[in-house]
Design a protein around this motif. Structure first.
Motif, short mmCIF file in Angstrom:
data_model
loop_
_atom_site.label_atom_id
_atom_site.label_comp_id
_atom_site.label_asym_id
_atom_site.label_seq_id
_atom_site.Cartn_x
_atom_site.Cartn_y
_atom_site.Cartn_z
N ALA A 40 0.83 -1.21 0.00
CA ALA A 40 0.00 0.00 0.00
C ALA A 40 0.87 1.26 0.00
N ARG A 41 1.93 1.24 0.79
CA ARG A 41 2.82 2.42 0.83
C ARG A 41 3.48 2.68 -0.51
N ILE A 42 3.95 1.63 -1.13
CA ILE A 42 4.60 1.77 -2.43
C ILE A 42 3.60 2.30 -3.46
N ALA A 43 2.37 1.80 -3.38
CA ALA A 43 1.33 2.26 -4.32
C ALA A 43 1.06 3.75 -4.13
N TRP A 44 1.01 4.21 -2.87
CA TRP A 44 0.79 5.64 -2.61
C TRP A 44 1.93 6.49 -3.14
N VAL A 45 3.17 6.03 -2.93
CA VAL A 45 4.34 6.78 -3.41
C VAL A 45 4.35 6.85 -4.93
N VAL A 46 4.09 5.71 -5.58
CA VAL A 46 4.06 5.69 -7.05
C VAL A 46 2.94 6.60 -7.55
N GLY A 47 1.78 6.54 -6.91
CA GLY A 47 0.66 7.40 -7.31
C GLY A 47 1.00 8.88 -7.17
N LEU A 48 1.72 9.25 -6.11
CA LEU A 48 2.12 10.64 -5.90
C LEU A 48 3.07 11.10 -7.00
#
Length: 199
Positions: free
Chosen positions: A24-32
């Motif tokens: 989930a954290r990686i997904a948020w960072v990539v999305g940002l």
């Protein structure tokens, strides 16, 4: 008599540490990062679109040979902020590098104003193209203290342009206003700022 707490009660009270959800954290960072890249791309497209709308603006005059031998009336070191359509302080002109902020060195002679910009295109404003100079506080979205900008109005290819400069020594601005207006043959100075006109 001391009562011993059953072991299963102690086990129930102990909480296991929360497991980090790395996916989930990686997904948020990539999305940002994707969002930031999209905003940057849209800004670049807007810049290109504005440049295409201004494509009818002719190439900027180059400094003529022998200009360095002319007697300078004034020189200035400072910053070039931007150029806009005269009287419209937010209508930035980006064609031919006029939208690029940079350091600048100005030299005013009887033949005109030489604008040298390290890292950006140099250009000359011929004396015949100068219209007026004034002090102002806002140009192309940049707002400074009252009188913090030296605005030089000039004509190029049928378009009236306001170019904004700020000297490293702001006390020089008034001398530039007087000299440019004298060279341009302006007798009455405009007291209305571009910001006030736009509003």
């Amino acid at each position: 008599m001391t009562t011993l707490t059953p072991l299963y009660h102690l086990a129930a009270e102990q909480k296991s540490a929360e497991v980090t959800d790395w996916a989930a954290r990686i997904a948020w960072v990539v999305g940002l990062f994707v969002f930031i890249a999209l905003v940057y791309w849209l800004m670049r497209q807007g810049w290109k679109w504005r440049a295409s709308l201004q494509s009818d603006l002719p190439e900027l005059p180059a400094t003529p040979e022998g200009f360095a031998d002319d007697e300078p009336l004034l020189t200035l070191q400072g910053r070039y902020h931007a150029s806009t359509t005269a009287g419209h302080w937010l209508d930035r002109i980006v064609a031919h590098g006029l939208g690029t902020r940079s350091r600048t060195e100005l030299t005013l002679t009887a033949r005109g104003l030489d604008v040298v910009r390290p890292g950006a295109a140099d250009f000359l404003i011929p004396a015949a193209s100068l219209r007026e100079a004034r002090l102002d506080k806002a140009l192309a979205g940049k707002v400074l203290p009252e009188g913090g900008l030296l605005i030089i109005t000039w004509e190029h290819g049928g378009t009236m342009i306001d170019s904004g400069f700020r000297s490293d020594r702001a006390a020089e601005h008034q001398a530039w206003v007087d000299a440019v207006n004298q060279l341009a043959g302006t007798t009455e100075l405009t007291s209305t700022t571009t910001e006030g006109t736009a509003r």
